[in-house]
Design a protein around this motif. Sequence first.
Motif, short mmCIF file in Angstrom:
data_model
loop_
_atom_site.label_atom_id
_atom_site.label_comp_id
_atom_site.label_asym_id
_atom_site.label_seq_id
_atom_site.Cartn_x
_atom_site.Cartn_y
_atom_site.Cartn_z
N THR A 26 0.95 -1.10 0.18
CA THR A 26 -0.09 -0.23 0.05
C THR A 26 0.89 1.27 0.02
O THR A 26 1.92 1.07 0.36
CB THR A 26 -1.10 0.10 1.06
OG1 THR A 26 -0.25 0.29 2.19
CG2 THR A 26 -1.75 -1.18 1.34
N VAL A 27 0.35 2.57 -0.43
CA VAL A 27 1.04 3.74 -0.27
C VAL A 27 1.37 3.85 1.22
O VAL A 27 0.13 4.00 1.88
CB VAL A 27 0.20 4.74 -0.89
CG1 VAL A 27 1.15 5.91 -0.79
CG2 VAL A 27 0.09 4.50 -2.43
N LEU A 146 6.05 11.50 15.84
CA LEU A 146 5.27 11.29 14.67
C LEU A 146 4.03 12.05 14.77
O LEU A 146 3.10 12.15 15.90
CB LEU A 146 5.05 9.85 14.52
CG LEU A 146 4.21 9.16 13.38
CD1 LEU A 146 4.80 9.24 12.09
CD2 LEU A 146 3.56 7.80 13.88
N VAL A 147 3.81 12.78 13.44
CA VAL A 147 2.47 13.43 13.47
C VAL A 147 1.43 12.96 12.61
O VAL A 147 0.19 13.51 12.45
CB VAL A 147 2.78 14.98 13.33
CG1 VAL A 147 3.40 15.54 14.48
CG2 VAL A 147 3.55 15.37 11.98
N HIS A 148 2.02 12.07 11.62
CA HIS A 148 1.10 11.59 10.65
C HIS A 148 1.69 10.10 10.25
O HIS A 148 2.79 9.98 9.96
CB HIS A 148 0.74 12.50 9.40
CG HIS A 148 0.03 11.90 8.12
ND1 HIS A 148 -1.33 11.81 8.20
CD2 HIS A 148 0.25 11.33 7.15
CE1 HIS A 148 -1.77 11.19 7.31
NE2 HIS A 148 -0.96 10.74 6.75
N LYS A 149 0.67 9.39 9.87
CA LYS A 149 1.11 7.98 9.43
C LYS A 149 0.05 7.47 8.72
O LYS A 149 -1.29 7.54 9.13
CB LYS A 149 1.32 6.81 10.57
CG LYS A 149 1.71 5.65 10.26
CD LYS A 149 1.47 4.67 11.03
CE LYS A 149 0.31 3.65 10.52
NZ LYS A 149 -0.16 3.00 9.43
N SER A 150 0.10 7.20 7.44
CA SER A 150 -1.00 6.39 6.66
C SER A 150 -0.45 5.16 6.00
O SER A 150 0.58 5.41 5.64
CB SER A 150 -1.61 7.55 5.87
OG SER A 150 -0.93 8.00 4.88
N GLY A 151 -1.67 4.25 5.52
CA GLY A 151 -1.34 3.37 4.56
C GLY A 151 -1.24 1.94 5.52
O GLY A 151 -0.91 2.10 6.78
N GLY A 152 -1.52 0.95 4.99
CA GLY A 152 -1.58 -0.19 5.54
C GLY A 152 -2.66 -0.67 6.48
O GLY A 152 -3.62 0.18 6.35
N LYS A 153 -2.59 -1.86 7.22
CA LYS A 153 -3.93 -2.26 7.67
C LYS A 153 -4.58 -1.46 9.03
O LYS A 153 -5.71 -1.07 9.21
CB LYS A 153 -3.64 -3.71 8.30
CG LYS A 153 -4.72 -4.50 8.70
CD LYS A 153 -4.60 -5.97 9.31
CE LYS A 153 -3.43 -6.25 10.29
NZ LYS A 153 -3.29 -7.49 10.78
#
Length: 160
Positions: A26-27, A146-153
């Motif tokens: 995923t992205v 960490l302020v943002h994380k996206s992608g994955g399950k």
Amino acid sequence: MEKQPFSHLDAQGAARMVDVSAKADTVRRAVVRTRVELSASTFALLQDKALPKGDVLTVAKIAGIMAAKKTADLIPLCHPLALAAVDVRFDLDPQAACVHIEAEACAVGPTGVEMEALVAAQVAAMTIYDMCKAVQRDIRITDCRLVHKSGGKSGTFEAS
């Protein structure tokens, strides 16, 4: 509640790299922020590109990008990733005499890029420290998160 096994330990308790081969690509995107606190006089020199070692922010940006690409060499159980993009941005705050750093890492793959963004932000901050230490020894690197994380399950995370 049943105790979950540790993902980075095998059945005998030895460290291991997690097998991500069954995970979908995923992205993935992660953004980390940190800051470097300087004295007013050091901040003015940095802003004027008048420090003895030269253009601090250009060097720090390149150092952060290079560091992100070396994350798996630095952190033993991190997977080597084919990064699609890494950026390091700076926001100068003259009132507080500090440099706000934002590092962003992106990849398409089975595992996240949080560690790459963290390494990029911290190495950029340490590079600023290194290039300013000739004129100031009490520089502080603070507030790395960490302020943002996206992608994955697990989906999207936004820090509050």
